[in-house]
Design an enzyme around this catalytic site. Structure first.
Site, PDB file in Angstrom:
ATOM      1  N   LYS A 180       0.858  -1.067  -0.098  1.00 58.62           N
ATOM      2  CA  LYS A 180      -0.077  -0.047   0.106  1.00 58.62           C
ATOM      3  C   LYS A 180       0.827   1.412  -0.058  1.00 58.62           C
ATOM      4  O   LYS A 180       0.651   2.162  -0.762  1.00 58.62           O
ATOM      5  CB  LYS A 180      -0.949  -0.049   1.025  1.00 58.62           C
ATOM      6  CG  LYS A 180      -1.893   1.130   1.179  1.00 58.62           C
ATOM      7  CD  LYS A 180      -2.632   1.141   2.379  1.00 58.62           C
ATOM      8  CE  LYS A 180      -2.687   2.706   3.036  1.00 58.62           C
ATOM      9  NZ  LYS A 180      -2.932   2.789   4.523  1.00 58.62           N
ATOM     10  N   ASP A 199      -6.611   0.657   0.673  1.00 58.15           N
ATOM     11  CA  ASP A 199      -6.916   1.172   2.065  1.00 58.15           C
ATOM     12  C   ASP A 199      -8.211   0.899   2.448  1.00 58.15           C
ATOM     13  O   ASP A 199      -9.004   0.192   1.731  1.00 58.15           O
ATOM     14  CB  ASP A 199      -6.458   2.547   2.263  1.00 58.15           C
ATOM     15  CG  ASP A 199      -7.687   3.500   1.683  1.00 58.15           C
ATOM     16  OD1 ASP A 199      -8.532   3.058   1.047  1.00 58.15           O
ATOM     17  OD2 ASP A 199      -7.484   4.760   1.971  1.00 58.15           O
TER      18      ASP A 199
END
Ligand code: SF4
Length: 282
Positions: A180, A199
């Site tokens: 991420k 996310d």
């Protein structure tokens, strides 16, 4: 009048325009496919749910549907970008590490202070993590984050000549950096589409829109990479994150104001002109 200020109420006859358009796939028993969840429980018609026949025909990842979703997001968020303030790849990397389990607003309050105190990667590399902890305490998980930031700085200085690396493989060797964070840095700073940022917003909205059935970030990212054109991976991430912040919140999404409402069959919609899919939920 702006749509959403006074959202349409489901008609008593159930003959709204959108309902007629989806009539061929709506269950016969569904007299009121359009439902506003905020009406009192006693007066709220039951949402139409998929029957087996319509479920067999419906393909949530049909390229046309995905294109329409992307177009709707583009229309709603034409200038979406990373909300973390930064002036360099290093500052973005630090801000992204600090943003775990923390709001971007809070991170943006903390980063100007630490970058003024420690202007370069070398300054961070020279710190003991305990020295950084008080400055980042308000972002939560500050001990781990301090270790990650200082560890990343040391490795960038020792292994990468003081520059944040610009490949996924190299970024993933840095302490505290997973896909991420790497995707944020690669996509936002280096303009490289190596993956999709997954996310909490991307997870929730991708599941509501039936673009994935998975719950874990690695498999959600793989699913999205299969159906979103590569050149759109970063923009898609930013747009969905903005959508999650402004309209498609975890609780009480503002569906009446959403431009992709007709493409969304989420079970927890607050307003719907299309049939509800009971499995389309966060
Ligand atoms: S219609 Fe509602 S639940 Fe669906 S994407 Fe839009 S805001 Fe989210």
């Amino acid at each position: 009048m702006t749509r959403g200020t006074t959202p349409r109420r489901p008609s008593r006859s159930g003959r709204q325009e959108a309902v007629r358009a989806t009539k061929s796939i709506a269950p016969k028993s569904a007299a009121h496919p359009a439902v506003r969840r905020s009406t009192p429980a006693a007066a709220t018609p039951k949402p139409a749910v998929q029957n087996k026949k319509s479920a067999a025909r419906y393909n949530p990842i049909d390229p046309d549907r995905v294109r329409q979703i992307i177009a709707g997001l583009d229309q709603m968020y034409p200038n979406a970008t990373c909300a973390l303030h930064h002036r360099s790849a290093w500052e973005l990397l630090v801000a992204t590490i600090l943003s775990a389990q923390c709001t971007d607003v809070r991170v943006n309050m903390v980063t100007p202070i630490i970058f003024e105190k420690y202007p370069t990667v070398k300054d961070f590399a020279a710190l003991q993590p305990e020295q950084l902890e008080p400055d980042i305490r308000s972002t939560g998980f500050f001990r781990n984050k301090a270790k990650s930031v200082v560890g990343a700085a040391r490795m960038i200085v020792s292994d990468f000549g003081g520059k944040v690396p610009d490949t996924m493989d190299e970024l993933l060797t840095l302490p505290g950096v997973a896909r991420k964070t790497a995707n944020v840095v690669l996509g936002t700073w280096f303009k490289k589409n190596d993956g999709v940022v997954v996310d909490t917003h991307v997870t929730r909205i991708s599941r509501r829109l039936e673009l994935t059935r998975h719950e874990d970030a690695p498999r959600i990212e793989q699913d999205l990479m299969q159906i979103i054109p590569r050149e759109r991976w970063t923009d898609f991430s930013h747009e969905v994150i903005w959508h999650g912040r402004t309209l498609c919140m975890a609780r009480n999404p503002k569906c009446a104001d959403c431009k992709i409402e007709k493409l969304c069959h989420a079970a927890d919609k607050t307003w719907s002109t299309v049939e509800i899919h009971k499995d389309a939920k966060p």
